[in-house]
Design an enzyme around this catalytic site. Structure first.
Site, mmCIF file in Angstrom:
data_model
loop_
_atom_site.group_PDB
_atom_site.id
_atom_site.type_symbol
_atom_site.label_atom_id
_atom_site.label_comp_id
_atom_site.label_asym_id
_atom_site.label_seq_id
_atom_site.Cartn_x
_atom_site.Cartn_y
_atom_site.Cartn_z
ATOM 1 N N CYS A 103 -0.512 19.388 -17.594
ATOM 2 C CA CYS A 103 -0.259 18.166 -18.361
ATOM 3 C C CYS A 103 0.139 18.550 -19.792
ATOM 4 C CB CYS A 103 -1.521 17.315 -18.381
ATOM 5 S SG CYS A 103 -1.408 15.860 -19.417
ATOM 6 N N THR B 58 0.677 -2.998 8.589
ATOM 7 C CA THR B 58 -0.544 -2.300 8.156
ATOM 8 C C THR B 58 -1.613 -2.401 9.231
ATOM 9 O OG1 THR B 58 -2.313 -2.150 6.513
ATOM 10 C CG2 THR B 58 -1.314 -4.333 6.803
ATOM 11 N N GLN C 5 0.849 -1.194 0.000
ATOM 12 C CA GLN C 5 0.000 0.000 0.000
ATOM 13 C C GLN C 5 0.885 1.245 0.000
ATOM 14 O OE1 GLN C 5 -3.375 -0.621 3.109
ATOM 15 N NE2 GLN C 5 -1.832 -2.165 3.557
ATOM 16 N N HIS D 22 -1.590 1.644 -4.065
ATOM 17 C CA HIS D 22 -1.958 3.055 -3.868
ATOM 18 C C HIS D 22 -1.066 4.011 -4.651
ATOM 19 C CE1 HIS D 22 -4.119 1.870 0.159
ATOM 20 N NE2 HIS D 22 -4.808 1.542 -0.927
ATOM 21 N N CYS E 111 -2.093 13.333 -14.778
ATOM 22 C CA CYS E 111 -2.968 14.495 -14.886
ATOM 23 C C CYS E 111 -4.275 14.260 -14.143
ATOM 24 C CB CYS E 111 -3.161 14.928 -16.330
ATOM 25 S SG CYS E 111 -4.608 14.305 -17.131
ATOM 26 N N PRO F 1 3.818 -4.422 15.757
ATOM 27 C CA PRO F 1 3.943 -4.264 17.215
ATOM 28 C C PRO F 1 2.593 -4.078 17.893
ATOM 29 C CG PRO F 1 5.248 -2.588 16.032
ATOM 30 C CD PRO F 1 4.427 -3.311 15.008
#
Ligand code: BJW
Length: 248
Positions: free
Chosen positions: A147, A188, A101, A119, A127, A214
């Site tokens: 663009c 994640t 991600q 992602h 653009c 953790p």
């Protein structure tokens, strides 16, 4: 770190491994995560004002500046032992599909070749109007350039809230996860969809699911093994213990 003989034995026979990573895997490189209580980006900045298409429409310069600041932080960071362990596993271990991600490109910098970026990637721009790819982030630009193809504003090539993910990336991720024997969910919080569905898909497919984090996530109780440790500690040790790769 010590791992159970059962875990080592089951991972050793896995022929296909799928790995989902999130911001926690880059935390030890110095990149802030999103949802940490004090230091997370979303504790200090409002995602609705910075990580949506509406925000960019309202104030393109603000959004551009925020991403330019983050791109600069990322550019100064290097892969950590977790990124390096995953890259080593891909080149010398079982068949590995790495799904991330993260938008920082650190897996590739560590040497991972086949990375599915769900992602996007902050190093690129596209653009706003038509998603025309527009190459690398223009480091000099203080505000969004136009663009070259259609004249609309350029934006970071990342996926904002409310936007759909690249269909081919999702398809590739789903297919790898559905077929894997072992699945790792690393760093994640497992709250952002559709990526957050992947661990459950792995579970349904009968994969051995290992979480490295953790802290607890909504998936922790479902994982066969939850290693409560920073990824940069647990992952190199596990890759060494199971596959004999790296320094451990
Ligand atoms: C360590 C560690 C160490 C610390 N070692 N670990 C279905 C249900 C509910 C909601 C939705 C749904 N479908 C769609 C939605 C809406 C939305 C969503 O999921 N919202 C939820 C928050 C509720 N999803 C979307 O909008 C997605 N689009 C979509 O689905 O399109 C179709 C659609 C549209 C409209 C309506 C319905 C459907 C797009 C999501 C895009 C996410 N974008 C971001 C920003 C990217 C660009 C940028 O960087 O600015 O992606 S948000 C942010 O969260 C970023 C991350 O990739 C993502 C996930 O975060 P991650 O990586 O898990 O980080 P943290 O901080 O949350 O967690 C870090 C973890 O690491 C923690 O657990 C720590 O403990 C741990 N950790 N140090 C290991 N050393």
């Amino acid at each position: 770190m010590q791992f159970s003989d059962a875990l080592i034995a089951r991972l050793r026979v896995a022929r296909r491994v799928a790995v989902l990573t999130g911001a926690g895997v880059s935390a030890e490189s110095g990149i802030p995560t999103f949802r940490a209580a004090q230091t997370g980006l979303w504790a200090r900045y409002d995602p609705q004002e910075l990580a949506t298409a509406e925000a960019f429409r309202r104030n393109p310069r603000l959004v551009w500046e925020w991403y330019a600041w983050r791109r600069q932080i990322i550019a100064a960071c290097r892969p950590n032992p977790a990124h390096l362990a995953l890259a080593a596993l891909e080149s010398a271990g079982p068949h590995v599909t790495l799904i991330t991600q993260n938008i920082d490109g650190l897996h590739q910098e560590a040497g991972s070749r086949a990375v599915i970026e769900l992602h996007g990637n902050i190093r690129r721009v596209k653009c706003f109007a038509h998603n025309h790819p527009a190459g690398d982030w223009p480091v000099e630009a203080a505000e969004p350039p136009r663009c070259p193809r259609c004249g609309s504003l350029l934006r970071p090539d990342v996926v904002w809230f409310g936007e759909t993910l690249d269909a081919r990336a999702v398809q590739a991720a789903v297919s790898a996860v559905a077929q894997c024997d072992a699945f790792f969910s690393i760093g994640t919080s497992t709250v952002v969809y559709p990526a957050a569905q992947l661990p459950w898909l792995a579970l349904q497919g009968g994969a051995l699911c290992v979480e490295i984090n953790p802290e607890d996530t909504p998936f922790t109780a479902e994982a066969a093994v939850a290693l409560r440790s920073p990824a940069g500690v647990a992952l190199p040790a596990l890759v060494k213990a199971v596959w004999g790769i790296g320094e451990g």
